[in-house]
Enzyme design. Structure first.
Site, PDB file in Angstrom:
ATOM      1  N   GLU A  23      -2.502  -5.204 -18.884  1.00  0.00           N
ATOM      2  CA  GLU A  23      -2.983  -5.708 -17.927  1.00  0.00           C
ATOM      3  C   GLU A  23      -4.559  -5.940 -18.114  1.00  0.00           C
ATOM      4  O   GLU A  23      -4.870  -5.298 -19.200  1.00  0.00           O
ATOM      5  CB  GLU A  23      -2.666  -5.192 -16.471  1.00  0.00           C
ATOM      6  N   LYS A 157      -4.527   7.570 -10.596  1.00  0.00           N
ATOM      7  CA  LYS A 157      -6.046   8.659  -9.948  1.00  0.00           C
ATOM      8  C   LYS A 157      -5.742   9.962  -8.872  1.00  0.00           C
ATOM      9  O   LYS A 157      -5.890   8.956  -7.789  1.00  0.00           O
ATOM     10  CB  LYS A 157      -6.882   7.735 -10.197  1.00  0.00           C
TER      11      LYS A 157
HETATM   12  N1  PSU Z   1      -6.517   2.284 -11.924  1.00  0.00           N
HETATM   13  C1  PSU Z   1      -6.907   2.351 -13.195  1.00  0.00           C
HETATM   14  N2  PSU Z   1      -7.687   1.305 -12.934  1.00  0.00           N
HETATM   15  C2  PSU Z   1      -7.430   0.345 -13.045  1.00  0.00           C
HETATM   16  C3  PSU Z   1      -6.789  -0.015 -11.611  1.00  0.00           C
HETATM   17  C4  PSU Z   1      -5.988   1.115 -11.532  1.00  0.00           C
HETATM   18  O1  PSU Z   1      -6.928   3.790 -13.120  1.00  0.00           O
HETATM   19  O2  PSU Z   1      -8.664  -0.062 -13.295  1.00  0.00           O
HETATM   20  C5  PSU Z   1      -7.211  -1.206 -12.045  1.00  0.00           C
HETATM   21  C6  PSU Z   1      -5.073  -1.708 -11.214  1.00  0.00           C
HETATM   22  O3  PSU Z   1      -5.072  -2.719 -11.883  1.00  0.00           O
HETATM   23  C7  PSU Z   1      -4.489  -1.118 -10.848  1.00  0.00           C
HETATM   24  C8  PSU Z   1      -5.728  -1.853  -9.653  1.00  0.00           C
HETATM   25  O4  PSU Z   1      -3.118  -2.438 -11.074  1.00  0.00           O
HETATM   26  O5  PSU Z   1      -6.575  -1.145 -10.220  1.00  0.00           O
HETATM   27  C9  PSU Z   1      -5.255  -1.317  -8.512  1.00  0.00           C
HETATM   28  O6  PSU Z   1      -5.926  -2.173  -7.049  1.00  0.00           O
HETATM   29  P1  PSU Z   1      -5.850  -1.951  -5.462  1.00  0.00           P
HETATM   30  O7  PSU Z   1      -5.923  -0.467  -5.419  1.00  0.00           O
HETATM   31  O8  PSU Z   1      -7.443  -2.425  -5.428  1.00  0.00           O
HETATM   32  O9  PSU Z   1      -4.939  -2.493  -5.682  1.00  0.00           O
END
Ligand code: PSU
Ligand code: MN
Length: 304
Positions: A23, A157
């Site tokens: 990604e 996380k």
């Molecule tokens: N968790 C991490 N690092 C990240 C992300 C999540 O430890 O960079 C990023 C990933 O791209 C994930 C996104 O898909 O954050 C999720 O964001 P949201 O919670 O806004 O959907």
């Protein structure tokens, strides 16, 4: 369709060889410069050395790119006009000819379009703490319910509500497989306090389950939860207090929506004096090794 598959990736896909998707939100919004570029490049190298072809996914000038050049990775890492792109943003970003860094959800969509079945990242999005009020549930989870790509990650996380995240995945019928573990990992540490429904102990076993799932016509993704190696893990109590501090700050500053995850990640990095970033880099590299092995096993099965 505005889909550009890098020749090296297209050739591997054509021949049924192992390809691993990566990604780009982790590059643009997940890590600071220059560690973001260094990590993105190192992870590609690990996958190559293992004998698979890496395909970092992003949107550049409105075109969905499957496989980036070094210059394109650098561009994503340095420019500020890159939009964090999840399912809801995808058509807007391509129609307007914009630059987008794809989240887990966005990357899964494009990987599936390209025919890639294995995707490596750090951690998936999930149900945020307090989601009972805010309704903040990452679109990554609903994507896992519908798009057939297996995501190798170090769990989620603990800025999230891990228990609710697992409940959501269960409701949506998403297999969660502990890789060489019976505990669902918590990104910086090996054990979130929750168990996984299923555990597998080799890449071949994982490939077998993925192949079986496909044969059964079960759509949707799979979470392969691969804990951070012990020597790189952070003590759970230390990270928990840093998380609580960043969450309080996010609330005070009224951070909401797609800004929440990037804000928490960068604050955690500051509070831990870079220790969370170092752990983050190591766990992604470890996921790359495991993801490449699984992709190789899957390719073997498809051929045989
Ligand atoms: N968790 C991490 N690092 C990240 C992300 C999540 O430890 O960079 C990023 C990933 O791209 C994930 C996104 O898909 O954050 C999720 O964001 P949201 O919670 O806004 O959907
Ligand atoms: Mn969210």
């Amino acid at each position: 369709m505005k889909l550009d598959i890098k020749p090296e990736v297209a050739e591997a896909l054509e021949k049924g060889e192992a390809v691993v998707a990566l990604e780009s939100t982790i590059i643009s919004h997940g890590m600071p410069y220059p560690q973001n570029v260094e990590t993105a490049v190192a992870v590609e190298e690990i996958i190559r050395r293992a004998g698979a072809v890496p395909a970092t996914i992003a949107i550049l000038g409105g075109r969905c790119k499957v496989g980036l050049t070094h210059e394109e990775i650098e561009q994503l890492a340095q420019t500020s006009d890159v939009i964090k792109t999840s399912r809801r943003d995808l058509a807007y970003v391509t129609a307007r000819g914009l630059n987008g860094a794809t989240t887990v959800a966005g990357t899964m969509i494009i990987a599936e379009l390209a025919g890639i079945r294995i995707f490596v990242t750090g951690g998936i999005g999930g149900v945020h703490r307090g989601a009972q009020q805010t309704m903040d549930i990452s679109a990554d989870l609903s994507e896992l319910a519908r798009t057939e790509v297996a995501v190798v990650c170090a769990g989620a996380k603990s800025i999230l509500d891990i228990g609710l995240t697992l409940e959501y995945l269960e409701t949506q019928g998403v297999p969660v497989i502990g890789y060489k573990t019976e505990r669902f990992p918590a990104f910086y540490s090996q054990d979130s306090g929750f168990s996984v429904p299923h555990s597998l102990y080799s890449a071949a076993e994982v490939a077998e389950v993925l192949a079986e799932k496909h044969l059964l016509g079960l759509s949707g993704g799979t979470v392969i939860a691969n804990p951070i190696p012990d020597e790189h893990a952070l003590p759970a109590e230390e990270i928990e207090s840093a998380i609580e501090e960043s969450l309080r700050e996010a609330e005070r500053r009224g951070i909401a929506g797609k800004e929440v995850t990037p804000f928490l990640l960068s604050r955690l990095g500051e509070i831990t004096g870079g220790r969370s970033l170092a752990a983050n880099i190591e766990l992604v590299k470890h996921n790359a090794r495991v993801g490449a092995e699984i992709a190789l096993e899957l390719a073997k099965r498809m051929k045989g």
